[in-house]
Design an enzyme around this catalytic site. Structure first.
Site, PDB file in Angstrom:
ATOM      1  CD  GLU A 102      -4.596  -7.961   2.222  1.00 18.60           C
ATOM      2  OE1 GLU A 102      -5.440  -7.181   2.717  1.00 18.60           O
ATOM      3  OE2 GLU A 102      -3.380  -7.744   2.263  1.00 18.60           O
ATOM      4  CD  GLU A 128      -2.794  -1.193   2.491  1.00 18.13           C
ATOM      5  OE1 GLU A 128      -2.638  -0.340   3.376  1.00 18.13           O
ATOM      6  OE2 GLU A 128      -3.694  -2.063   2.539  1.00 18.13           O
TER       7      GLU A 128
HETATM    8  C1  XIL Z   1      -5.913  -6.087   8.804  1.00 19.32           C
HETATM    9  C2  XIL Z   1      -6.199  -7.249   9.744  1.00 19.32           C
HETATM   10  O1  XIL Z   1      -7.154  -8.087   9.163  1.00 19.32           O
HETATM   11  C3  XIL Z   1      -6.687  -6.750  11.080  1.00 19.32           C
HETATM   12  O2  XIL Z   1      -6.782  -7.834  11.998  1.00 19.32           O
HETATM   13  C4  XIL Z   1      -5.743  -5.687  11.627  1.00 19.32           C
HETATM   14  O3  XIL Z   1      -6.272  -5.158  12.800  1.00 19.32           O
HETATM   15  C5  XIL Z   1      -5.542  -4.582  10.614  1.00 19.32           C
HETATM   16  O4  XIL Z   1      -5.071  -5.135   9.407  1.00 19.32           O
HETATM   17  N1  XIL Z   1      -4.796  -4.520   4.053  1.00 19.32           N
HETATM   18  C6  XIL Z   1      -3.789  -5.354   4.476  1.00 19.32           C
HETATM   19  C7  XIL Z   1      -3.999  -6.210   5.660  1.00 19.32           C
HETATM   20  O5  XIL Z   1      -2.755  -5.445   3.800  1.00 19.32           O
HETATM   21  O6  XIL Z   1      -2.808  -6.462   6.342  1.00 19.32           O
HETATM   22  C8  XIL Z   1      -5.038  -5.644   6.591  1.00 19.32           C
HETATM   23  O7  XIL Z   1      -5.283  -6.582   7.639  1.00 19.32           O
HETATM   24  C9  XIL Z   1      -6.288  -5.316   5.821  1.00 19.32           C
HETATM   25  C10 XIL Z   1      -6.023  -4.303   4.748  1.00 19.32           C
END
Ligand code: XIL
Length: 398
Positions: free
Chosen positions: A276, A151
């Site tokens: 994701e 990101e």
């Molecule tokens: C999120 C997790 O799911 C949560 O448990 C944590 O509190 C915050 O991060 N993009 C990403 C992930 O790359 O690492 C994130 O994960 C969600 C958004």
């Protein structure tokens, strides 16, 4: 004789029909299906469902900077080690997630500025190199691919996250990135290459799955990294809302655009991972929401299967009860394949059907929905409707 062929047929359906786990049919189609692993996993149903259905895991939090080195010099590997052990025992691949990010970064997010800009930069790069090198050495040969930078791109301003404002990144601020062409990104990949020349290096981001400004910016960034041989793959997060159930500045799923974007990324020579995936709906979901969610999941999988470079389909969590969405988007949730009690949802049945139906049959059965029809995707997609094919009744996994 009749009896024998009946039994053979029955055997065929038992082996290849309804009851087949996702990972079995995914490997048959040449892709991996994985799932974010919650901290500590969970004995019993959680672990059993995970290892039964998936052949990949990624730490939801345990391989983030603050999971591995919250305090400078004090590495804590227990959580990540346990996940890697679990994966190896169950013959699963592991995605490594993630090193250079503006969140969950422990001490490195709070490093004070030093006397000069150069001194601050030097410290940041030193700390970055130590972290990447230490972690990659520990897990050498055990990680299928690494999200090195996560990101870094932003839609606004310079096209990259800056030091201040809503899209702030301490990495940009402390390395004086605007005056150095965001070299902290390239450096992270260079350190990773040095640490493990065999490792597969990925750039991961969200809201760049389709076309548009951010997607173009991500494309430009990965093109630059690829030209320097610093990158091997792209991770598209795919945190979507189910089309028609919500609106928002984040998370629009537009199939025709995604087909186009996957094509240009593949043409660049990158392997593509959907990293994701979740499709959120308003909570509590209605059966119409769950049916629309199923359609969305099916379409996303079809898009991946239609591009030979798309090799990994990773969900951001195992079941609705462990999803991050209700915290992140109040009023929305239920975005995954299994419900709170680990029962498979319609989306699960849908993915299984897409995996198990030979592409040609599927295309002829549903009005030429797949690209095979020779029609542009958006036209084929518009032709779709639930009336075009009867959906099997929802039946919980046996
Ligand atoms: C999120 C997790 O799911 C949560 O448990 C944590 O509190 C915050 O991060 N993009 C990403 C992930 O790359 O690492 C994130 O994960 C969600 C958004």
């Amino acid at each position: 004789m009749v009896k024998l062929s009946f039994l053979l047929l029955l055997g065929f359906f038992i082996a290849y029909g309804e009851g087949q786990a996702l990972k079995v049919s995914a490997s048959a189609r040449g892709i991996n299906i994985g799932c974010a692993y919650k901290n500590g996993g969970g004995p019993g149903t959680y672990n059993n469902t995970l290892s039964r259905e998936f052949n990949g895991v990624v730490g939801e939090n345990n391989m983030k900077w603050d999971g591995l080195q919250a305090v400078r010099g004090n590495f804590t590997f227990a959580g990540a080690d346990a996940m890697v052990d679990f994966a190896q025992k169950n013959d699963m691949i592991v995605r490594g997630h993630t090193f250079v990010w503006h969140q969950q970064s422990g001490f490195v997010a709070n490093m004070p500025a030093q006397a000069t800009v150069q001194a601050t930069r030097d410290t940041m790069f030193k700390v970055m190199k130590t972290h990447i090198t230490t972690v990659m050495n520990r897990y050498k040969g055990k990680i299928y691919e690494w999200d090195i930078v996560n990101e870094a791109v932003a839609r606004d301003s310079a096209g990259m996250r800056l030091g201040t404002g809503t899209s702030s990144s301490f990495w940009s601020l402390r390395t004086d990135a605007p005056n150095h062409n965001w070299d902290f990104v390239d450096s992270a990949y260079a350190y990773a290459r040095q640490a493990d020349p065999e490792a597969f290096l990925v750039y991961n981001d969200y809201d760049c799955e389709g076309m548009g400004k951010k997607s173009d910016l991500v494309y430009a960034l990965v093109s630059r990294l690829k030209a320097k041989n610093l990158i091997d793959g792209i991770g598209l997060q795919c945190h979507f809302y189910v089309p028609g159930t919500s609106t928002g500045s984040n998370g629009a799923f537009v199939p025709s655009e995604m087909v186009a974007n996957l094509k240009r990324l593949a043409d660049l020579g990158l392997r593509i991972s959907l990293t994701e995936i979740d499709f959120r709906v308003p909570t509590p979901p209605t059966s119409a929401h769950l049916a629309a969610q199923r359609e969305a999941y099916e379409t996303l999988l079809e898009i991946c299967l239609a591009n030979p470079n798309c090799k990994n389909f990773f969900l951001w969590g195992l079941n609705d009860g462990s999803s991050w969405i209700p915290n992140q988007y109040p009023g929305q949730g239920a975005p995954l394949l299994f419900d709170d009690s680990f029962n498979p949802k319609p989306a699960y049945i849908g993915l299984r059907e897409v995996f198990q139906t030979p592409v040609a049959i599927r295309a002829s059965r549903n009005g030429g929905r797949m690209l095979l029809s020779g029609k542009p995707w958006n036209e084929a997609f518009d032709l779709r409707g639930r009336a075009l094919r009867a959906l099997p009744a929802y039946s919980p996994f046996p």
